[in-house]
Enzyme design. Structure first.
Site, PDB file in Angstrom:
ATOM      1  N   ARG A  50       0.831  -1.215   0.000  1.00 52.51           N
ATOM      2  CA  ARG A  50       0.000   0.000   0.000  1.00 52.51           C
ATOM      3  C   ARG A  50       0.864   1.265   0.000  1.00 52.51           C
ATOM      4  O   ARG A  50       0.409   2.334  -0.360  1.00 52.51           O
ATOM      5  CB  ARG A  50      -0.966  -0.005   1.196  1.00 52.51           C
ATOM      6  CG  ARG A  50      -1.888   1.177   1.237  1.00 52.51           C
ATOM      7  CD  ARG A  50      -3.170   0.990   2.057  1.00 52.51           C
ATOM      8  NE  ARG A  50      -3.054   0.046   3.125  1.00 52.51           N
ATOM      9  CZ  ARG A  50      -2.475   0.271   4.319  1.00 52.51           C
ATOM     10  NH1 ARG A  50      -1.952   1.453   4.579  1.00 52.51           N
ATOM     11  NH2 ARG A  50      -2.420  -0.666   5.232  1.00 52.51           N
ATOM     12  N   TYR A 103     -16.943  17.304 -14.701  1.00 50.18           N
ATOM     13  CA  TYR A 103     -17.332  15.927 -14.418  1.00 50.18           C
ATOM     14  C   TYR A 103     -18.216  15.889 -13.164  1.00 50.18           C
ATOM     15  O   TYR A 103     -17.784  16.314 -12.097  1.00 50.18           O
ATOM     16  CB  TYR A 103     -16.091  15.053 -14.254  1.00 50.18           C
ATOM     17  CG  TYR A 103     -16.427  13.614 -14.016  1.00 50.18           C
ATOM     18  CD1 TYR A 103     -17.282  12.935 -14.882  1.00 50.18           C
ATOM     19  CD2 TYR A 103     -15.936  12.926 -12.922  1.00 50.18           C
ATOM     20  CE1 TYR A 103     -17.617  11.610 -14.662  1.00 50.18           C
ATOM     21  CE2 TYR A 103     -16.257  11.599 -12.698  1.00 50.18           C
ATOM     22  CZ  TYR A 103     -17.108  10.957 -13.571  1.00 50.18           C
ATOM     23  OH  TYR A 103     -17.463   9.653 -13.346  1.00 50.18           O
ATOM     24  N   ASP A 171      -7.803  19.756 -13.608  1.00 59.50           N
ATOM     25  CA  ASP A 171      -8.129  18.416 -14.102  1.00 59.50           C
ATOM     26  C   ASP A 171      -7.725  18.357 -15.578  1.00 59.50           C
ATOM     27  O   ASP A 171      -8.306  19.038 -16.417  1.00 59.50           O
ATOM     28  CB  ASP A 171      -9.633  18.148 -13.914  1.00 59.50           C
ATOM     29  CG  ASP A 171     -10.013  16.714 -14.295  1.00 59.50           C
ATOM     30  OD1 ASP A 171      -9.374  16.147 -15.203  1.00 59.50           O
ATOM     31  OD2 ASP A 171     -10.968  16.176 -13.703  1.00 59.50           O
ATOM     32  N   LYS A 196      -8.765   7.266 -19.341  1.00 61.02           N
ATOM     33  CA  LYS A 196      -9.229   7.712 -20.662  1.00 61.02           C
ATOM     34  C   LYS A 196      -8.122   7.544 -21.708  1.00 61.02           C
ATOM     35  O   LYS A 196      -7.637   6.448 -21.894  1.00 61.02           O
ATOM     36  CB  LYS A 196      -9.729   9.150 -20.558  1.00 61.02           C
ATOM     37  CG  LYS A 196     -10.624   9.414 -19.331  1.00 61.02           C
ATOM     38  CD  LYS A 196     -11.881   8.584 -19.348  1.00 61.02           C
ATOM     39  CE  LYS A 196     -12.699   8.845 -18.077  1.00 61.02           C
ATOM     40  NZ  LYS A 196     -13.890   8.028 -17.984  1.00 61.02           N
TER      41      LYS A 196
END
Ligand SMILES: Cc1ncc(COP(=O)(O)O)c(C=O)c1O
Length: 369
Positions: A50, A103, A171, A196
């Site tokens: 992690r 978004y 973003d 994307k």
């Protein structure tokens, strides 16, 4: 890396391994939750999965090079990256600006998770963001916006945020680092979905943050460790593999998007077209001042939802899907998800098909109008 290299060259170099004889040209993914520990405690580069992973570091180094950043951190999705960046930069009492036309899940998160903690959340559209930034502590800008494809003037916004001492997060999902580099314009952090165009094959989710401020990056890394919002190393490896071809794919997507936008703007069935690369688009001048490529997304408005469904049904190439940046050209009727757009509004994500085939197919699927 040499400044004079083009984006495809930089992408290939960014994912290249060191030429150590006998080592594989493409290193495989490191699939480990635990690592051998040293007696010299704390000297190990990896201890537990992690906290860090060698495959993440390969991806992070490549993303940092593409964004022109000192460092990048990968996350399990774009939302994991964005929400981590908001949690670290906005504190109780802060005024946070988020896009009302970006978004939709981001403004939901701000309203549902941050506002109850005493953070004042202002949702504003791209054309209002400069005014709103005048009284903000943290500004999240999305440009071009998803789905309307409005463009925020980043030079102007950087000036306002710097004057106020506000943190500016951009973003960069729709533009990608091949379309624009917000950090070089003065943003504090890039946040993005790599799901994307960067990963580009519609087969995984991933996100990242890139920046130049070592203290901020360290705080974000700690947030990732504690929240556990990590990327699986197999997914990280797939993104590394995809990044090598992003230059070619994104170039074709931009070319296809411009060809579609140019063709559709004159079509009788199409009420309106938005693409920042169209010379007549309301965002074109600002986009041309800050973008190197205008991206693979085109927004159109048809008569109604039935017209969008008919377009997809009659086409041989279009697929209905709610993501973008993949190899297929896809169509998403955004009203379905609650975006404040008309029923016939569709976001088209240009794929990598041959441009002539794609334009001919879409024109034929639209019919005579
Ligand atoms: C502009 C933008 N930012 C962030 C995200 C979230 O990314 P992810 O789906 O990888 O969590 C999306 C997803 O569509 C997006 O369009």
């Amino acid at each position: 890396m040499s400044d004079h290299f083009g984006d495809s060259t930089r992408a290939v170099k960014a994912v290249s391994s060191l030429p150590i004889p006998g080592d594989p040209l493409p290193p495989g993914p490191v699939l480990a939750s635990a690592y051998h520990l040293s007696e010299d405690e704390g000297s190990e580069p990896n201890t537990y999965g992690r906290g860090s992973n060698p495959t993440w570091r390969r991806l992070e180094s490549a993303l940092a090079q593409l964004e022109g950043a000192a460092a990048a951190l990968t996350f399990g999705s774009g939302m994991a990256a964005i929400t981590a960046a908001l949690r670290v930069t906005a504190k109780p009492g802060s005024v946070l600006v988020v896009p009302s036309d970006g978004y939709y899940q981001v403004r939901r998160y701000a309203a549902e998770s941050l506002a109850p903690q005493g953070i004042t959340v202002n949702e504003v559209a791209a054309d209002q963001i400069h005014d709103a930034a005048e009284s903000a502590d943290v500004v999240l800008a999305e440009t071009p916006t998803n789905p309307a494809l409005d463009v925020v003037d980043l030079h102007r916004l950087v000036g306002i945020c710097r004057r106020r001492g506000a943190k500016l997060l951009v973003d960069n999902t729709t533009a990608t680092p091949l379309g624009q580099q917000p950090l070089s314009l003065g943003a504090d952090l890039v946040v993005a979905s790599a799901t994307k165009a960067l990963a580009g094959h519609s087969d995984l989710l991933a996100g990242y943050i890139a920046g130049n401020d070592a203290e901020l990056i360290a705080a974000l890394e700690r947030e990732r460790l504690l929240s556990g919002a990590i990327l699986g190393s197999f997914e990280a490896w797939l993104v590394v593999r995809s990044l090598g071809s992003v230059g070619l794919r994104f170039e074709r997507q931009c070319q296809n998007a411009l060809a579609l936008a140019t063709t559709l703007q004159g079509h009788p069935s199409v009420r309106s077209v938005r693409y920042p690369g169209l010379p007549g688009d309301p965002s074109h001048l600002v986009a041309a001042g800050q973008m190197r490529r205008f991206g693979g997304l085109v927004s159109i408005e048809l008569a109604d939802d039935a017209a969008v469904h008919a377009l997809v049904q009659r086409s041989e190439l279009l697929v209905a899907a709610t993501s973008f940046g993949g190899i297929h050209t896809s169509v998403d009727r955004r009203a379905r998800w609650g975006d404040p757009v008309a029923g016939g509004f569709a976001r088209i994500s240009a794929g990598i098909e041959d441009t002539d085939d794609l334009v001919a197919d879409v024109v034929s699927a639209l019919g005579a109008g």
